[in-house]
Design a protein around this motif. Structure first.
Motif, PDB file in Angstrom:
ATOM      1  N   PRO A  24       0.826  -1.217   0.000  1.00 40.47           N
ATOM      2  CA  PRO A  24       0.000   0.000   0.000  1.00 40.47           C
ATOM      3  C   PRO A  24       0.852   1.255   0.000  1.00 40.47           C
ATOM      4  N   LEU A  25       1.929   1.220   0.755  1.00 36.55           N
ATOM      5  CA  LEU A  25       2.823   2.364   0.852  1.00 36.55           C
ATOM      6  C   LEU A  25       3.431   2.685  -0.507  1.00 36.55           C
ATOM      7  N   THR A  26       3.938   1.664  -1.181  1.00 42.25           N
ATOM      8  CA  THR A  26       4.604   1.922  -2.455  1.00 42.25           C
ATOM      9  C   THR A  26       3.586   2.386  -3.502  1.00 42.25           C
ATOM     10  N   VAL A  27       2.419   1.783  -3.517  1.00 43.95           N
ATOM     11  CA  VAL A  27       1.401   2.214  -4.485  1.00 43.95           C
ATOM     12  C   VAL A  27       1.108   3.695  -4.283  1.00 43.95           C
ATOM     13  N   PHE A  28       0.915   4.049  -3.032  1.00 43.83           N
ATOM     14  CA  PHE A  28       0.514   5.420  -2.739  1.00 43.83           C
ATOM     15  C   PHE A  28       1.603   6.421  -3.102  1.00 43.83           C
ATOM     16  N   ILE A  29       2.828   6.113  -2.713  1.00 47.90           N
ATOM     17  CA  ILE A  29       3.923   7.042  -3.012  1.00 47.90           C
ATOM     18  C   ILE A  29       4.121   7.167  -4.516  1.00 47.90           C
ATOM     19  N   LEU A  30       4.037   6.045  -5.215  1.00 49.74           N
ATOM     20  CA  LEU A  30       4.429   6.049  -6.617  1.00 49.74           C
ATOM     21  C   LEU A  30       3.358   6.603  -7.543  1.00 49.74           C
ATOM     22  N   THR A  31       2.089   6.553  -7.112  1.00 53.63           N
ATOM     23  CA  THR A  31       1.039   7.069  -7.993  1.00 53.63           C
ATOM     24  C   THR A  31       1.331   8.516  -8.379  1.00 53.63           C
ATOM     25  N   ASP A  32       1.729   9.297  -7.401  1.00 55.00           N
ATOM     26  CA  ASP A  32       2.034  10.701  -7.657  1.00 55.00           C
ATOM     27  C   ASP A  32       3.194  10.847  -8.638  1.00 55.00           C
ATOM     28  N   PHE A  33       4.212  10.032  -8.463  1.00 51.08           N
ATOM     29  CA  PHE A  33       5.357  10.104  -9.376  1.00 51.08           C
ATOM     30  C   PHE A  33       4.955   9.745 -10.797  1.00 51.08           C
ATOM     31  N   MET A  34       4.117   8.730 -10.896  1.00 53.72           N
ATOM     32  CA  MET A  34       3.721   8.261 -12.225  1.00 53.72           C
ATOM     33  C   MET A  34       2.933   9.338 -12.974  1.00 53.72           C
ATOM     34  N   LYS A  35       2.108  10.061 -12.192  1.00 49.67           N
ATOM     35  CA  LYS A  35       1.297  11.087 -12.838  1.00 49.67           C
ATOM     36  C   LYS A  35       2.159  12.160 -13.469  1.00 49.67           C
ATOM     37  N   ARG A  36       3.341  12.362 -12.920  1.00 43.84           N
ATOM     38  CA  ARG A  36       4.167  13.465 -13.402  1.00 43.84           C
ATOM     39  C   ARG A  36       5.054  13.097 -14.581  1.00 43.84           C
ATOM     40  N   ILE A  37       5.073  11.830 -14.907  1.00 38.88           N
ATOM     41  CA  ILE A  37       5.923  11.466 -16.038  1.00 38.88           C
ATOM     42  C   ILE A  37       5.204  11.847 -17.315  1.00 38.88           C
ATOM     43  N   PRO A  38       5.865  12.639 -18.135  1.00 40.43           N
ATOM     44  CA  PRO A  38       5.192  13.166 -19.327  1.00 40.43           C
ATOM     45  C   PRO A  38       4.777  12.032 -20.257  1.00 40.43           C
ATOM     46  N   LEU A  39       3.577  12.183 -20.760  1.00 38.72           N
ATOM     47  CA  LEU A  39       3.023  11.149 -21.623  1.00 38.72           C
ATOM     48  C   LEU A  39       3.813  10.993 -22.925  1.00 38.72           C
ATOM     49  N   ASP A  40       4.375  12.127 -23.401  1.00 38.32           N
ATOM     50  CA  ASP A  40       4.996  12.051 -24.730  1.00 38.32           C
ATOM     51  C   ASP A  40       6.190  11.102 -24.771  1.00 38.32           C
ATOM     52  N   ILE A  41       6.801  10.865 -23.590  1.00 34.22           N
ATOM     53  CA  ILE A  41       7.909   9.902 -23.592  1.00 34.22           C
ATOM     54  C   ILE A  41       7.400   8.520 -23.954  1.00 34.22           C
ATOM     55  N   GLU A  42       6.257   8.194 -23.375  1.00 31.31           N
ATOM     56  CA  GLU A  42       5.677   6.898 -23.687  1.00 31.31           C
ATOM     57  C   GLU A  42       5.278   6.812 -25.156  1.00 31.31           C
TER      58      GLU A  42
END
Lengths: 514, 283, 303
Positions: free
Chosen positions: B160-178
């Motif tokens: 739960p801890l890792t999911v919660f911390i990482l969701t925010d990080f994932m949101k900030r990764i620019p889509l165009d890289i993907e």
């Protein structure tokens, strides 16, 4: 090559490197651990090889033991393994969680343990639930039974049957600083102030006088003001035992035997009677003769502090005596005096609801916690081997070795342990002048009014409740009367939950009332 | 970086030094205690070896002598359980966080936010009573005192801890890289594994460290779920506890050993925290 | 694919979390105790809780610990993160040192602080006497005992905030700051206008997680004061541990845990609402980050 790949490689390589580091570390440690084990198992097989088939070849006895008692078991493990061909596995359980772990294991019935080593206070509860084996069928082969002191013997019986093997004797005694008490100047000053001679206290009033006298000035010569007393008053520790030990003088009336904790006729709690209230007032009063942090000290911290040398009086099991001999911990080797717990000239009578006053001091030494005993689990698949190992731990020779070795948490419980101070002087403890120490322990174990601790089922819950309310009174948030009334109310509730008649029957039986 | 807090350099160092003293002094106290005799502990305060007290090696003799096997066992188990469970929790957590950040879920009434709360809420449950149920469950399936069981428990505890911390990080990764990665022919899984995760490295490192620390210092799960062969270091330390005799010198010595693996983890992972997410995916 | 991604945590949830939760709920309406059978007693345990002064005190303490501790840890952690972030040299060593308190096993934390604060052989008392101040009864006065626990909790867990906020800072875009600097904004303004609002999502995550952990505060209190003096430093988890596992009163302990669980859920939700209000007042430069965040509000619904 796209810009993506630029990112990918280094990160990946690092991740892999990290994984490798972790794995390496783990396997390195694993290897160290493995390297250590073969030696011991090799020793066992070698031993077994020499003498051919042995009694318990191939059997494994798993022993669950409260953590700080484990060395009292481990020191005999290898010898017994060699003798019998069996293997002993010792499972240490953090001391405070022992009761709960044993119970969870027993009651869910998977039988992780063949032997449980625990407080004798729990024997009745475990025996009633059929978690531990009735040992009567084994006892005929025990040769050194008679030598066990009477009070300890009594702890082992439930319904007239023996359920445990004794490994330890627990009685709370008093300690004082002989060097300070024998100083002529101190003696004169004390006499002038209090009008009687400075000596080991025989009543709680004297105890308090002495504590006051030695507080606030440097009598130990280390340049700092010293204290009169040190007791373990911290919460969730040994507090309830020390407090009960103090209450026994006022509340254990020889005219109404078995009335220390409950009225044996009604199971009405006794802990809020004026005897207990007086003890609590005393306990609160001595706070000012010890360091402020005494309110947080448990048994361990109290011992470490006391033997470091700045306190005149203390109450403890036999452990302070042994720890004082270790010069890495202690500055008071050879400076220690001992006394049976102080008493009182008035003692509460629960029947007449009045103080019985007398010129004689009522002394009531207290067998707090009851001492370590070993039992065989009812579900054990190797009960014979388990019994044999317990018996080996309690053999005349081994028990003496254990009680005279520091750090085993095993204190004297056989007549032979008390008889010969020279054995203690020659032992690993190198006990200096053990005579008076053994004398006081023996006497405390054998006075007619020596009191058992509470041993009926749920004893842990009774003491927790008592501790909670007594702590409130010690902190000054409520009065002693109020605290003990509340505790008594909670006790009633616990008794009712457990079944009043059932608790009463067992309480009477354990207190030796028919 | 940019958000420079333009305090004079001196002030910055002074502030850091004040905190540093506060943070480090207790650690120093632990280290010197490992070299004291018991009576030096209770006659103190002794602060300086050789000046105040004569260092003793009593504790180390026990650490490398009679207590060696126990300590090694605890250290090995703790290291295994903490590092592996943290790794699993971070990998699984990263995938789930990515999912929550990029996709819309709808399971009955549950949407993304409900799901993420559901996951985090596991962390809310106080372990004190859950352990009794866990104990019963683990026993039924034979996982008591097994390394696998402990890794499972710690993964459950940290996910739960890792999911919660990482969701925010994932949101900030620019889509165009993907998108760029997709154009390069990466499949979705490979996109996440090879492109998104490396970009989320600071978050992954932080999540790994926190998971590691939590498992490393856990007491209550290990207490209930292990008996002997899977005992962790906190249990071993508690078994040496001071209830009977205040062997703080010995316990401090084990404490010194106990901070080495987490320190190594920090040293190894520190570089990843430093990395900055690049916007627009170029450098 | 997308279902596969979040399958593991949900699987864990249903396999491992739901059962204990139901089990605990079930226990809480019985009078089960270790070593005794239990019978259904309805909501009696809950009713009893609200007249139990130890529980009420523990409840109050727990909330105060969370509020005071998390506030202190957040601002200190943020300050440290900013300081370290602006450093050029020695960052790695400083980071390692800052994280150190988090690595120490709980029992040792307890011992270290107990001896540090002891008025007789502790260096803190030595310092006070050295400065000709009266030694302070850190652990034996009810109020100071409470303060001491907050201090130790802050000592151990500020690094947690630091770690999350520092890594959060590393993911902020550069452009707004450079633009502001070109405009000649002061550092102070840049912090409030840009850094702080943009860091809010990370801050919320950190505050929420730390609050959840704080509600479970156990080992520091257990090893330093044991809940004393007179229950003045008790927490709900500590009470739960002693009630359930030490004295074996499982039903009552379970009821405590359920109340604790409800409290955390309610307060976590409140924290989120308050924070969102605050954020709504944050202005312009952070607006972008804010919008992004508000577009996907954190959940307030209790599942």
């Amino acid at each position: 090559m796209s810009k993506i790949d630029f990112w990918v490689k280094p990160a990946h390589a690092r991740l892999a490197a990290l994984g490798i580091v972790v794995l390496l570390l783990t396997s390195l440690l694993g290897a160290c651990g493995d390297a250590a084990t073969p030696t011991s198992s090799a020793a066992v097989t070698a031993g077994a090889g020499q003498a051919g088939a042995k009694r318990f070849d191939g059997q494994t006895v798993t022993v669950a033991v409260g953590s700080f008692m484990s060395s009292g078991v481990n020191m005999f493990k290898a010898d017994w393994e060699k003798k019998t061909g069996a293997k002993v596995q010792v499972v240490e359980i953090p001391f405070g969680d022992l009761y709960q772990r044993l119970y969870t294991s027993f009651s869910t019935g998977a039988g992780e343990f063949d032997i449980a080593i625990y407080a004798s206070n729990w024997i009745p509860e475990f025996a009633q639930a059929n978690y531990i084996l009735n040992l009567e069928k084994y006892y005929p082969e025990k040769t050194n039974w008679n030598d066990v002191v009477d009070k300890t013997k009594k702890l082992m019986y439930v319904n007239g049957q023996r359920y445990s093997v004794p490994l330890d004797g627990d009685v709370i005694i008093g300690y004082y600083r002989k060097d300070a008490f024998e100083n002529d100047q101190n003696k004169a000053k004390f006499k002038a102030k209090y009008g009687y001679d400075l000596a080991a206290p025989t009543t709680w009033q004297q105890y308090q006088d002495i504590a006051e006298f030695f507080t606030g000035w440097d009598w130990s010569g280390d340049g700092k003001p010293d204290y009169g007393v040190l007791e373990a008053q911290g919460p969730k520790d040994v507090g309830p035992f020390i407090f009960s030990a103090r209450a026994a003088a006022y509340a254990a009336n020889p005219k109404t035997p078995g009335s220390l904790f409950f009225d044996p006729d009604t199971m009405e709690p006794s802990i809020n009677n004026p005897g207990w209230v007086q003890a609590l007032k005393d306990w609160i009063a001595i706070k000012k003769y010890g360091p402020a942090e005494m309110a947080t000290y448990g048994g361990g911290t109290m011992r470490g502090n006391f033997v470091a040398g700045n306190y005149a009086l203390a109450l403890d099991w036999a452990d302070v005596g042994v720890q004082a001999q270790d010069e890495n911990s202690s500055t008071i080797k050879g400076k220690l005096g001992y006394y049976v717990l102080p008493g009182s000239k008035k003692v509460w009578n629960i029947k007449t609801k009045a103080w019985d006053e007398s010129s004689e001091v009522n002394q009531a030494p207290f067998l707090g916690w009851g001492g370590w005993h070993g039992s065989v689990a009812a579900k054990s698949k190797v009960p014979d081997a388990a019994w044999d190992f317990l018996n080996y731990l309690d053999s005349t020779e081994n028990s003496l070795k254990a009680v005279t070795t520091p750090g085993t948490a095993r204190n004297p419980y056989r007549t032979q342990h008390f008889e010969n101070p020279q054995l203690w002087a020659d032992s690993p403890t190198k006990y200096m002048d053990a005579g008076p120490y053994l004398q006081v322990l023996k006497q405390s174990n054998s006075l007619p009014n020596t009191q058992f601790d509470l041993r009926i089922p749920k004893s842990g819950r009774y003491s927790e409740v008592l501790d909670n309310w007594v702590q409130q009174a010690l902190a000054g948030t409520i009065t002693p009367e109020e605290a003990l009334n509340k505790a008594a109310n909670d006790w009633k509730q616990i008794t009712n939950e457990a079944g009043l008649e059932q608790q009463k029957k067992l309480y009477r039986e354990l207190e030796g009332l028919s | 970086m940019q958000s420079k807090f333009n305090l004079p350099k001196i002030t910055r160092w002074v502030l850091l030094a004040v905190w540093g003293l506060f943070a480090i002094f207790p650690v120093y106290w632990m280290i010197i205690t490992a070299f004291k005799k018991q009576r030096d502990i209770f006659q103190g305060p002794f602060l300086f070896p050789f000046l105040d007290f004569t260092p003793a090696t009593q504790s180390w003799e026990r650490v490398f002598g009679q207590d060696r096997d126990d300590i090694l066992k605890g250290l090995g188990n703790s290291l295994l359980f903490s590092s592996v469970s943290a790794l699993i929790a971070v990998v699984l957590g990263a995938f789930a966080a990515y999912g929550l950040a990029r996709y819309t879920y709808k399971y009955g009434p549950y949407r993304n936010n409900d799901l993420s709360f559901l996951i985090v809420s596991q962390r809310i449950m106080p372990p004190i009573v859950a352990v009794i149920a866990l104990f019963t469950m683990f026993r039924t399936v034979g996982l008591i005192d097994s390394p696998f069981g402990m890794i499972l428990a710690y993964t459950w505890f940290n996910l739960p801890l890792t999911v919660f911390i990482l969701t925010d990080f994932m949101k900030r990764i620019p889509l165009d890289i993907e998108h760029a990665a997709a154009i390069d022919g990466y499949k979705k899984f490979a996109q996440i594994w090879k492109v998104v995760l490396p970009l989320a490295m600071p978050g992954l490192a932080a999540a790994y460290l926190l998971s590691f620390f939590f498992s490393w210092n856990d007491f209550i799960l290990a207490l209930m779920l292990t008996f002997q062969k899977s005992s962790t270091l906190p249990i071993v330390i508690t078994n040496m506890s001071a209830q009977m005799e205040p062997r703080w010198w010995l316990i401090s010595a084990v404490g010194i050993l106990a901070i080495i693996p987490p320190m190594l983890a920090v040293i190894v992972l520190d570089r990843f925290m430093e990395r900055q997410v690049l916007h627009g995916g170029t450098r | 694919m997308k279902h596969l991604l979040i399958a593991p945590p949900l699987l864990f949830f249903f396999a491992i979390s739901v059962i204990p939760l139901l089990f605990t709920l079930g226990l809480s309406v019985t009078n089960t105790s270790i070593g005794g059978s239990g019978s259904f007693i309805g909501l009696n345990n809950y009713a009893q809780l609200f007249s139990d002064q130890f529980f009420l005190r523990g409840f109050l303490n727990t909330i105060l610990y969370v509020v005071l501790g998390v506030t202190a840890q957040y601002w200190l952690g943020l300050g440290l993160a900013l300081l370290v972030n602006s450093m050029v040299h020695g960052k790695r060593l400083i980071r390692l040192l800052i994280l150190l308190p988090m690595m120490i096993p709980p029992l040792i934390v307890g011992f270290v602080w107990q001896t540090l604060l002891d008025s007789r052989y502790g260096p803190v008392a030595g310092l006070f006497t050295g400065l000709h101040l009266k030694p302070v009864p850190w652990l034996t006065d009810p109020t100071l005992g409470f303060v001491s626990i907050v201090i130790v909790d802050t000592w151990q867990w500020t690094p947690f905030m630091f770690l999350l906020l520092f890594t959060g800072l590393r993911t902020l875009p550069k452009e707004p700051f450079e633009a502001a600097r070109v405009d000649g904004a002061s550092s102070w303004r840049i912090f409030w206008d840009h850094t702080f609002p943009m860091l809010l999502p990370a801050s919320i995550a950190a505050i929420l997680l730390r609050s959840i952990e704080s509600f479970k505060l156990f080992d520091i209190v257990f090893f330093i004061t044991g809940g004393g003096p007179g229950g003045a430093t008790n927490t709900l988890t500590l009470l739960g541990y002693f009630t359930s596992l030490r004295s074996g009163n499982l039903g009552y302990g379970a009821a405590m845990s359920i109340i604790l669980l409800l409290t955390v859920v309610v307060l976590a939700t409140l924290i989120l609402i308050v924070v969102r209000r605050l954020m709504a007042r944050a202005d312009k430069a952070g607006q972008q980050a804010l919008d992004q965040f508000l577009a996907e509000p954190l959940p307030v619904k209790v599942a």
